[in-house]
Scaffold this active site. Structure first.
Site, PDB file in Angstrom:
ATOM      1  N   GLY A 278      -0.683   1.813   4.560  1.00 21.04           N
ATOM      2  CA  GLY A 278      -1.792   2.202   3.694  1.00 21.04           C
ATOM      3  C   GLY A 278      -2.162   1.071   2.767  1.00 21.04           C
ATOM      4  O   GLY A 278      -1.854  -0.103   3.031  1.00 21.04           O
ATOM      5  N   SER A 279      -2.791   1.415   1.668  1.00 25.01           N
ATOM      6  CA  SER A 279      -3.298   0.402   0.744  1.00 25.01           C
ATOM      7  C   SER A 279      -2.152  -0.263  -0.020  1.00 25.01           C
ATOM      8  O   SER A 279      -1.081   0.320  -0.212  1.00 25.01           O
ATOM      9  CB  SER A 279      -4.257   1.056  -0.240  1.00 25.01           C
ATOM     10  OG  SER A 279      -3.577   2.079  -0.946  1.00 25.01           O
ATOM     11  N   GLU A 300       3.433  -1.622   5.440  1.00 23.96           N
ATOM     12  CA  GLU A 300       2.313  -2.229   6.187  1.00 23.96           C
ATOM     13  C   GLU A 300       1.059  -1.982   5.363  1.00 23.96           C
ATOM     14  O   GLU A 300       0.440  -0.928   5.462  1.00 23.96           O
ATOM     15  CB  GLU A 300       2.179  -1.568   7.568  1.00 23.96           C
ATOM     16  CG  GLU A 300       3.388  -1.735   8.466  1.00 23.96           C
ATOM     17  CD  GLU A 300       3.483  -3.124   9.080  1.00 23.96           C
ATOM     18  OE1 GLU A 300       2.531  -3.920   8.938  1.00 23.96           O
ATOM     19  OE2 GLU A 300       4.528  -3.425   9.684  1.00 23.96           O
TER      20      GLU A 300
HETATM   21  P1  NAD Z   1      -4.055   4.997   1.366  1.00 31.52           P
HETATM   22  O1  NAD Z   1      -3.092   4.074   0.703  1.00 31.52           O
HETATM   23  O2  NAD Z   1      -5.097   5.606   0.529  1.00 31.52           O
HETATM   24  O3  NAD Z   1      -3.268   6.214   2.053  1.00 31.52           O
HETATM   25  C1  NAD Z   1      -2.268   6.002   3.022  1.00 31.52           C
HETATM   26  C2  NAD Z   1      -1.334   7.193   3.077  1.00 31.52           C
HETATM   27  O4  NAD Z   1      -0.587   7.264   1.859  1.00 31.52           O
HETATM   28  C3  NAD Z   1      -2.013   8.543   3.228  1.00 31.52           C
HETATM   29  O5  NAD Z   1      -1.298   9.315   4.169  1.00 31.52           O
HETATM   30  C4  NAD Z   1      -1.888   9.134   1.848  1.00 31.52           C
HETATM   31  O6  NAD Z   1      -1.890  10.547   1.833  1.00 31.52           O
HETATM   32  C5  NAD Z   1      -0.552   8.602   1.395  1.00 31.52           C
HETATM   33  N1  NAD Z   1      -0.342   8.544  -0.067  1.00 31.52           N
HETATM   34  C6  NAD Z   1      -1.274   8.435  -1.056  1.00 31.52           C
HETATM   35  N2  NAD Z   1      -0.659   8.334  -2.259  1.00 31.52           N
HETATM   36  C7  NAD Z   1       0.672   8.369  -2.022  1.00 31.52           C
HETATM   37  C8  NAD Z   1       1.830   8.263  -2.848  1.00 31.52           C
HETATM   38  N3  NAD Z   1       1.722   8.114  -4.167  1.00 31.52           N
HETATM   39  N4  NAD Z   1       3.048   8.298  -2.273  1.00 31.52           N
HETATM   40  C9  NAD Z   1       3.172   8.411  -0.927  1.00 31.52           C
HETATM   41  N5  NAD Z   1       2.110   8.520  -0.092  1.00 31.52           N
HETATM   42  C10 NAD Z   1       0.879   8.489  -0.626  1.00 31.52           C
HETATM   43  O7  NAD Z   1      -4.698   4.178   2.591  1.00 31.52           O
HETATM   44  P2  NAD Z   1      -5.925   4.546   3.543  1.00 31.52           P
HETATM   45  O8  NAD Z   1      -7.199   4.438   2.790  1.00 31.52           O
HETATM   46  O9  NAD Z   1      -5.639   5.791   4.316  1.00 31.52           O
HETATM   47  O10 NAD Z   1      -5.861   3.344   4.604  1.00 31.52           O
HETATM   48  C11 NAD Z   1      -6.483   2.115   4.445  1.00 31.52           C
HETATM   49  C12 NAD Z   1      -5.493   1.065   3.994  1.00 31.52           C
HETATM   50  O11 NAD Z   1      -4.399   0.985   4.888  1.00 31.52           O
HETATM   51  C13 NAD Z   1      -6.103  -0.328   3.976  1.00 31.52           C
HETATM   52  O12 NAD Z   1      -5.679  -1.000   2.822  1.00 31.52           O
HETATM   53  C14 NAD Z   1      -5.515  -0.978   5.226  1.00 31.52           C
HETATM   54  O13 NAD Z   1      -5.475  -2.383   5.181  1.00 31.52           O
HETATM   55  C15 NAD Z   1      -4.161  -0.372   5.254  1.00 31.52           C
HETATM   56  N6  NAD Z   1      -3.596  -0.453   6.595  1.00 31.52           N
HETATM   57  C16 NAD Z   1      -2.632  -1.402   6.817  1.00 31.52           C
HETATM   58  C17 NAD Z   1      -2.109  -1.560   8.086  1.00 31.52           C
HETATM   59  C18 NAD Z   1      -1.062  -2.599   8.362  1.00 31.52           C
HETATM   60  O14 NAD Z   1      -0.441  -2.513   9.407  1.00 31.52           O
HETATM   61  N7  NAD Z   1      -0.840  -3.559   7.502  1.00 31.52           N
HETATM   62  C19 NAD Z   1      -2.548  -0.724   9.140  1.00 31.52           C
HETATM   63  C20 NAD Z   1      -3.518   0.232   8.874  1.00 31.52           C
HETATM   64  C21 NAD Z   1      -4.036   0.355   7.592  1.00 31.52           C
END
Ligand code: NAD
Length: 546
Positions: A278-279, A300
């Site tokens: 995620g982010s 990641e």
């Molecule tokens: P996000 O960080 O908003 O959410 C990702 C996940 O985290 C979701 O399932 C969400 O419910 C969960 N989450 C949110 N807050 C949390 C917390 N406090 N504790 C635990 N879990 C929590 O990301 P997104 O908008 O769904 O995805 C986009 C981001 O993901 C982009 O920054 C992208 O670059 C990244 N990404 C990275 C890779 C990689 O392999 N490096 C691959 C895919 C996406």
């Protein structure tokens, strides 16, 4: 028809997770134009066992769900596709116990036999490849070939895991003591928690679950709250395969939900490995919490990927690669190219080619033939697109092509934007952060050293590419003074990785590695074993003790 109170519950749940999804305006519109996506693609949902309403979003051997009812929304028109009864932290608590019980049975199975079960999972995915790919396109918004490709990636990693089931080797290490032998063993850690992002609603879980399972772990998945249907469909297929093999299906458990479920899964000691995609913003917190309890994390996170174009490159090849890397998945891949660093002598001719190519990109419904760029996943991403373009202008850059939000005709209710090229300077703030939209910032350089410094001059370190025909440039780029990213390519784009290599990035991308190479070791505890068969007790370092 979904009632208003259900929507307000859904809205609250999504608000706690992603403000950009819980749009009161959209929810109002949805109730007026209810559920036609489901009817239109009924065959897909029927094949994958998804209902219009009342889909249970928790699986721990049985299907349940006691959390808020959340709609899954089609980004093409912001209509509800179907609704899911999500999980709560209490559901998670129960599921973590069930996975642990199932893992005790799974771990007893010889590893090559585990491989046979993974092969059966692979076969089940192959059978459902097209409907699953279509579901990814409908729910996430990527074009159909990319949706199918994502499921194919899961199939590929299951094949890889099948191979691993015959090849997971430890080391034999020379001992300094007579009559002793040293070995390295790799045993499972227990439960792997997988928290995934919206943009790869199938493949990220696939990479993690295949390796977690072959190494003998159980898996608990918390998917993105905006792509629950993909998670349900995949989990149902795994459930069926595990049942067919008389294995406890809780081995692949699922708890859909929002931040509360993610936070609990992260904090819980029963999650021995927490694989988070995620982010960077959320990953930073997740990493601290897992470290605080001395768990293992695989992070990641966000990328800010660049392509360097040298004056000696094949410019047509570079232009084709850049188009795919910047526009594919509507700029919503972690590996999307966001910065284009071009030698000043070829800048004009490359940009001319790119503007022409951008002008031919068809934006539209991701299920339509010929469409290369689908919608953004949410309306909030459209706002991000506009904000980035405003900042480019404010900071002294220019928009070379694109720059429009599409709102007329077929685009009226969706999240469609035109892929965009800008011209910026490398010192502008706007290019320091990842914006998950199809905007490619272009800039010039004079020397390779300068290009490498620009590439490395951001906080993220996921993917990078150089286009050159000069071997000296290639080797500098991949060497110690080259790109500081986890993925360092030559003459291919930043995106579209194969499963055979370790995938992940450095710096604020989190440092995790998934998929190929020796990534499987992260799902294991390493044992260093010294066996004394001498009958004497010589000590290491020649110590004589009494
Ligand atoms: P996000 O960080 O908003 O959410 C990702 C996940 O985290 C979701 O399932 C969400 O419910 C969960 N989450 C949110 N807050 C949390 C917390 N406090 N504790 C635990 N879990 C929590 O990301 P997104 O908008 O769904 O995805 C986009 C981001 O993901 C982009 O920054 C992208 O670059 C990244 N990404 C990275 C890779 C990689 O392999 N490096 C691959 C895919 C996406």
């Amino acid at each position: 028809m979904l009632s208003r109170s259900l929507y307000s519950q859904a809205s609250k749940a999504l608000l706690s997770q992603r403000p950009r999804v819980a749009r009161s305006g959209v929810l109002g519109r949805i109730s007026a134009r209810c559920l036609s996506t489901f009817d239109k693609h009924h065959d897909v949902f029927e094949t994958l066992g998804i209902q219009k309403t009342n889909n249970k979003g928790v699986f721990d051997g049985e299907w349940s769900g006691s959390g808020p009812i959340v709609p899954s929304i089609n980004p093409v028109n912001n209509q509800v596709i179907a609704e899911v009864v999500t999980g709560t932290t209490a559901d998670l608590d129960r599921a973590l116990d069930r996975v642990a019980e199932a893992q005790k049975i799974w771990v007893e199975m010889p590893i090559p036999k585990r491989g046979h079960v993974l092969l059966a999972m692979r076969d089940a995915l192959v059978k459902n490849l097209q409907p699953l790919g279509k579901l990814v396109a409908l729910e996430m918004g990527k074009i159909l070939p990319e949706g199918v490709g994502e499921v194919q990636e899961y199939i590929d990693i299951l094949e890889y895991a099948l191979g691993l089931s015959r090849m997971m080797q430890g080391a034999i290490i020379p001992s300094e003591r007579p009559g002793h032998i040293m070995l390295e063993t790799w045993n499972p850690l227990g439960t792997v928690g997988v928290i995934s992002a919206f943009n790869f609603p199938v493949a990220v879980y696939g990479w993690n679950s295949a390796l977690a399972l072959v190494t003998g772990n159980g898996v608990l998945w918390k998917p993105s709250p905006t792509t629950p249907l993909c998670a349900l469909a995949i989990t149902r297929i795994l459930e069926q395969t595990l049942r067919q093999h008389n294995l406890p299906p809780a081995l692949c458990s699922l708890v859909t939900g929002g931040t509360d479920v993610g936070v609990s899964l992260t904090a819980d000691k029963r999650t021995h490995v927490l694989s988070f995609t995620g982010s960077t913003q959320v990953g930073r917190e997740v990493g601290k919490v897992v470290q605080g309890r001395f768990g293992k994390s695989i992070l990641e996170l966000g990328g800010n990927n660049a392509i360097v174009v040298m004056d000696d490159c094949d410019i047509d090849l570079a232009a084709r690669a850049i188009l795919f890397a910047a526009v594919g998945t509507a700029g919503q891949r972690c590996t999307t190219t966001r910065r284009l660093i071009v030698h000043e002598s070829v800048y004009d001719s490359l940009i001319e080619r790119l503007i022409k190519a951008y002008g031919q990109v068809k934006v539209g419904d991701p299920l339509d033939d010929g469409v290369l760029c689908g919608p953004l996943h949410t309306e909030a991403a459209v706002s991000t697109y506009k904000q980035v373009l405003d900042s480019v202008i404010k900071q002294g850059g220019e928009v070379l092509c694109g720059g429009q939000v599409l709102t007329e005709g077929e685009f009226e209710h969706g999240n469609f934007v035109v892929p965009t090229l800008t011209k910026v300077r490398p010192d502008m703030d706007i290019i320091k952060n990842e914006a998950f939209v199809p905007i490619l910032h272009t800039m010039t350089f004079k020397t390779l050293d300068e290009a490498i410094a620009i590439n490395n001059g951001v906080a993220q370190g996921l993917s990078s590419s150089i286009f050159t025909t000069n071997p000296a440039n290639m080797f500098k780029w991949i060497g110690p003074k080259g790109s500081d990213c986890g993925i360092i390519n030559v003459n291919i784009p930043t995106n579209g990785a194969e499963i055979g290599g370790a995938f992940g990035g450095e710096k604020e991308t989190g440092g995790g590695r998934e998929s190929g190479s020796d990534s499987w070791k992260q799902y294991c505890r390493r044992g260093t074993c010294t066996i004394n068969y001498s009958g004497a007790l010589p000590l290491a370092q020649g110590i004589n003790f009494g």
